[in-house]
Design an enzyme around this catalytic site. Structure first.
Site, PDB file in Angstrom:
ATOM      1  N   ASP A 194       0.878  -1.163   0.000  1.00  0.00           N
ATOM      2  CA  ASP A 194       0.000   0.000   0.000  1.00  0.00           C
ATOM      3  C   ASP A 194       0.918   1.216   0.000  1.00  0.00           C
ATOM      4  O   ASP A 194       2.142   1.083   0.125  1.00  0.00           O
ATOM      5  CB  ASP A 194      -0.922   0.001   1.226  1.00  0.00           C
ATOM      6  CG  ASP A 194      -2.265   0.675   0.933  1.00  0.00           C
ATOM      7  OD1 ASP A 194      -2.245   1.859   0.551  1.00  0.00           O
ATOM      8  OD2 ASP A 194      -3.305   0.028   1.087  1.00  0.00           O
ATOM      9  N   HIS A 271      -3.618   2.681  -4.710  1.00  0.00           N
ATOM     10  CA  HIS A 271      -2.883   2.462  -3.465  1.00  0.00           C
ATOM     11  C   HIS A 271      -1.433   2.082  -3.760  1.00  0.00           C
ATOM     12  O   HIS A 271      -0.849   1.247  -3.069  1.00  0.00           O
ATOM     13  CB  HIS A 271      -3.557   1.363  -2.630  1.00  0.00           C
ATOM     14  CG  HIS A 271      -4.820   1.790  -1.947  1.00  0.00           C
ATOM     15  ND1 HIS A 271      -4.830   2.494  -0.765  1.00  0.00           N
ATOM     16  CD2 HIS A 271      -6.119   1.618  -2.302  1.00  0.00           C
ATOM     17  CE1 HIS A 271      -6.085   2.728  -0.409  1.00  0.00           C
ATOM     18  NE2 HIS A 271      -6.885   2.224  -1.331  1.00  0.00           N
ATOM     19  N   GLU A 327     -10.708   1.569  -4.584  1.00  0.00           N
ATOM     20  CA  GLU A 327     -10.473   3.012  -4.397  1.00  0.00           C
ATOM     21  C   GLU A 327      -9.525   3.629  -5.421  1.00  0.00           C
ATOM     22  O   GLU A 327      -8.692   4.476  -5.082  1.00  0.00           O
ATOM     23  CB  GLU A 327      -9.968   3.280  -2.968  1.00  0.00           C
ATOM     24  CG  GLU A 327     -10.964   2.873  -1.900  1.00  0.00           C
ATOM     25  CD  GLU A 327     -10.506   3.199  -0.493  1.00  0.00           C
ATOM     26  OE1 GLU A 327     -11.377   3.574   0.325  1.00  0.00           O
ATOM     27  OE2 GLU A 327      -9.304   3.075  -0.201  1.00  0.00           O
TER      28      GLU A 327
END
Length: 561
Positions: A194, A271, A327
């Site tokens: 991440d 990410h 996301e």
């Protein structure tokens, strides 16, 4: 406007203590085991463990070794019997099948005054029978006579651990694996990459661990608020770390010895700030520190990710590989010439479909290696790649039902209930975190299968997972505090059939387990049993209602300081 004034008044003037009331001994023996078994028929009498008690295992050699080693490391170091014995013995026996048990992970545990016998159709089933056996032993080293018949509700019973936002060493992860095994969980989803740090050694791309695994600030919040920079390994104040390939092999083997599969997650296409700073040519603008999403128009992106996944799959024998998908902001894709050229070539009209194209290619690569793909529920925003398993997380995880409608298997880890980063008790007493409250009772009460589901959805539901994100965990003890005791409720929902839910019985088993882990120095949260209060204006005054999620307490209070 009660606000902080009321909080101060409450803290100053209402002193609250909990008195755990003693329960009268029930006539019938009951079982305080988590998760609750399918059935338990207990009678009077007991089997007594002592220094002469033997262990006899009748199972394939690999299972025999695993089980013998595990029991040797338990509080009951039983001597292995060289041949079959019938008195003062714990027997583990693998059989072809068990009547009334449909899962290979099921078991039957029979206790007589002379022996304990666990039968199962697999090594995993024997192992879960051992967990029940260990929880049944009382302080006098006795087990009640009777029969326990048990099997799991779901085949997938998982916990996710985020090791990117905060890096945890091998020994800490092993400790968590032990806790997961105790509760009969069988999947550890490792969130390895991440923005906050890349955590796995990749030979072909050394900058991922020389640079992208390190940052100046030890806490995620400081790093997030101070430019989100990365550091060279060994530089002053460099915080972070990564697992070497040898570390990964050690963790995978340790988990396998406890019948747990470790599922790796490599985040994409978003990410990924740490990757796109270390290898900025893979972003749309080629600028370090500017991009979160891979450039989908660049063939080098696919070459990089395929090379990474090849090395990952060599380390993890898991049938499942998680490739993220959540996301994605896609901020540069509308203005990136390569991304727009890719959309034109593939006849795509929206950037969401460009992500669908990207995920399809990556899924097909993983599947070409004989593995199955798991992705977050944003994969349902476009065409879902064939064969993909969806992990439902947003809100109550209902986006996963869009996948179920198309015949995709899915797993539920709803952020509203199964994200264990949320507060557990009154927030002004708690370590700082976010996302509102999520009590032990909330997790315990969760039922993934809703009344309005189509029957086929239920058949596609593989199981449930708790998710331990670590943005606000600054040390290992913070994870312990957030995981325990809520982990027990996650396991209960993964294993136990809903009609067997029993909050009071669960709490009895939890008291036993909490005392067990307290001896080991695990700092579990006591705020689960804090007083919850509701304040209501009534006729110009304030009515304060005090209650506790434990039913076996009396609440005492004073109004005179």
């Amino acid at each position: 406007g009660l606000g902080d004034v009321y909080k101060r008044q409450l803290l100053a003037s209402v002193a609250v203590s909990l008195l755990l009331a003693g329960c009268a001994k029930e006539q019938k023996e009951t079982l305080s085991v988590i998760p609750v078994p399918l059935s338990a028929d207990l009678q009077k009498g007991a089997f007594q463990l002592n220094d002469q008690t033997k262990l006899w295992i009748d199972a394939p050699q690999e299972d025999k070794t695993r089980l013998a080693d595990y029991i040797a490391g338990s509080p009951f170091q039983l001597d292995a019997a060289l041949e079959e014995v019938v008195d003062n013995v714990v027997i583990l026996q693998q059989v072809d099948r068990l009547p009334d048990i449909t899962s290979s992970e099921g078991y039957v545990l029979e206790v007589t005054p002379k022996q304990v016998k666990i039968r199962a159709a697999s090594g995993a089933g024997l192992f879960y029978g051992v967990q029940t056996f260990l929880q049944m032993v009382n302080e006098k080293k006795e087990l009640p006579v009777g029969t326990v018949t048990d099997e799991p509700r779901f085949a997938y019973r998982g916990m996710m651990l985020d090791v990117s936002r905060h890096f945890f060493d091998v020994n800490f992860v092993k400790k968590q694996i032990d806790a997961f095994a105790y509760y009969k969980l069988n999947r550890l989803h490792l969130h390895l990459t991440d923005a906050a740090g890349w955590r796995i050694e990749i030979d072909k791309y050394p900058r991922l661990t020389e640079f992208a695994a390190w940052r100046e600030f030890p806490t995620w919040k400081e790093w997030w608020n101070n430019g989100r920079q990365y550091s060279e390994e060994g530089s002053k104040n460099a915080y972070g770390g990564y697992y070497t390939k040898e570390d990964i092999r050690e963790l995978v083997a340790y988990a396998e010895s406890r019948y747990i599969t470790v599922i790796p997650e490599i985040e994409m296409p978003a990410h990924s700030e740490e990757v796109l700073t270390a290898y900025s040519e893979l972003s749309c603008t080629h600028e370090p520190y500017k991009q979160a999403d891979f450039c989908v128009g660049n063939e080098k992106t696919f070459e990089f990710l395929e090379n990474v996944l090849t090395e990952v799959m060599e380390l993890f024998p898991s049938e499942y590989i998680h490739i993220g998908g959540d996301e994605a902001g896609k901020a540069s894709w509308p203005t990136c010439k390569l991304c727009q050229a890719r959309m034109k070539k593939e006849h795509l009209t929206h950037e969401e479909d460009l992500q669908g194209y990207f995920m399809k290619r990556m899924c097909e690569y993983v599947q070409s290696k004989g593995r199955e793909v798991i992705g977050w529920d944003e994969l349902t925003n476009s065409t879902i790649p064939d064969g993909t398993i969806i992990l439902g997380w947003q809100g109550m995880g209902t986006a996963a039902l869009k996948a179920a409608e198309l015949g995709h298997p899915f797993i539920m880890t709803p952020a509203r209930i199964m994200y264990l980063i949320r507060y557990q008790g009154p927030q002004w007493f708690e370590p700082v975190t976010y996302f509102g409250n999520n009590t032990l009772r909330n997790v315990f009460d969760y039922e993934p299968v809703q009344e309005d589901w189509k029957p086929e959805y239920t058949s596609l539901l593989m199981g449930v997972q708790g998710s331990m994100w670590t943005e606000f965990c600054n040390k290992p003890e913070d994870v312990d505090y957030l995981l325990f005791p809520r982990l027990a409720a996650v396991a209960e929902r993964a294993w136990t059939k809903p009609e067997l839910k029993d909050w009071n019985g669960f709490l009895k088993g939890l008291d036993v387990y909490n005392s067990h882990i307290a001896v080991k120095g695990v700092g579990y949260s006591r705020s689960m049993y804090n007083i919850q209060h509701t304040v209501t204006p009534v006729d110009g005054a304030l009515q304060v209602n005090l209650e506790c999620i434990r039913p076996d307490v009396e609440i005492h209070y004073t109004l005179d300081n």
